[in-house]
Design an enzyme around this catalytic site. Sequence first.
Site, mmCIF file in Angstrom:
data_model
loop_
_atom_site.group_PDB
_atom_site.id
_atom_site.type_symbol
_atom_site.label_atom_id
_atom_site.label_comp_id
_atom_site.label_asym_id
_atom_site.label_seq_id
_atom_site.Cartn_x
_atom_site.Cartn_y
_atom_site.Cartn_z
ATOM 1 N N ASP A 145 2.136 -85.918 -53.468
ATOM 2 C CA ASP A 145 1.741 -84.853 -54.008
ATOM 3 C C ASP A 145 1.636 -85.185 -55.670
ATOM 4 O O ASP A 145 1.745 -85.911 -56.043
ATOM 5 C CB ASP A 145 2.871 -83.943 -53.868
ATOM 6 C CG ASP A 145 3.185 -83.482 -52.595
ATOM 7 O OD1 ASP A 145 2.191 -83.608 -51.682
ATOM 8 O OD2 ASP A 145 4.191 -83.189 -52.245
HETATM 9 N N1 URA Z 1 6.681 -86.161 -49.022
HETATM 10 C C1 URA Z 1 6.357 -84.870 -49.869
HETATM 11 O O1 URA Z 1 6.837 -83.961 -49.652
HETATM 12 N N2 URA Z 1 5.494 -85.336 -50.825
HETATM 13 C C2 URA Z 1 4.905 -86.477 -51.014
HETATM 14 O O2 URA Z 1 4.106 -86.448 -52.035
HETATM 15 C C3 URA Z 1 4.979 -87.533 -50.225
HETATM 16 C C4 URA Z 1 6.059 -86.938 -48.928
#
Ligand code: URA
Length: 237
Positions: A106
């Site tokens: 993310d």
């Molecule tokens: N899980 C999430 O919620 N975000 C990420 O970036 C990776 C795994």
Amino acid sequence: MGDKMRLDKYLAESGQGTRSEVKQLVKKGHVSVNGVTARDSGMKVDSDKDAVKVNGRSVIYEKFRYFMLNKPQGCVSATRDGLSSTVLDLLEGEITRDLFPVGRLDKDTEGFLLITNDGQLGHELLSPRKHVDKKYVAHVSKPLTPEQLIAFAEGVDIGDEKPTMPAKIRPLDEENVYEVVLQEGRYHQVKRMFEAFGSKVTYLKRVSMGPVTLDESLEPGQYRKLTAEEVEALRRK
Ligand code: URA
């Protein structure tokens, strides 16, 4: 024996430019093979035996390239994004044309991101069937009870068709901080798993993928090449 291939392919795969750019290099007499100026970009070279130079500098043939990036927050894990900076923008000085990040973190997640042009390895590392561990450190708003920790590890209904696969979770020494190991990578998965227990992830960092761990000397935004040992370890997964 090394791969035998056209000189222009060899040069392009070694990061010397696009096919048409490297053809120009040959045409202009900038390329030598075993000490002799090359005139034909279609000549065959052996990646193990032949010494190829561009403007007198040795070319190192690398079909596949592998980097670990400590992804900073605020940067997107895509190859291109009109608005935000992408992880490829951080690989300054590298020829990034054929590189891509293996999986997505993310925008607000930090940590280990593998960037490569090896499509097959990338695919295998992400396939849940290959059971490659992805390890995260998550700071959360509310601790989980011992029962919730067990439920988290067994698999959680996060509103998808199927519950999550078995995972590992353990509290770390710091309050409200957990280590989580997943073998799949659904959209916002770690955040949604904690949310299922009414806890919000306030900071998330990926620390490893399979046998390769984020180099602690890399500040967010910094990267380095994987060592040959690390590449081998990933391939063996
Ligand atoms: N899980 C999430 O919620 N975000 C990420 O970036 C990776 C795994």
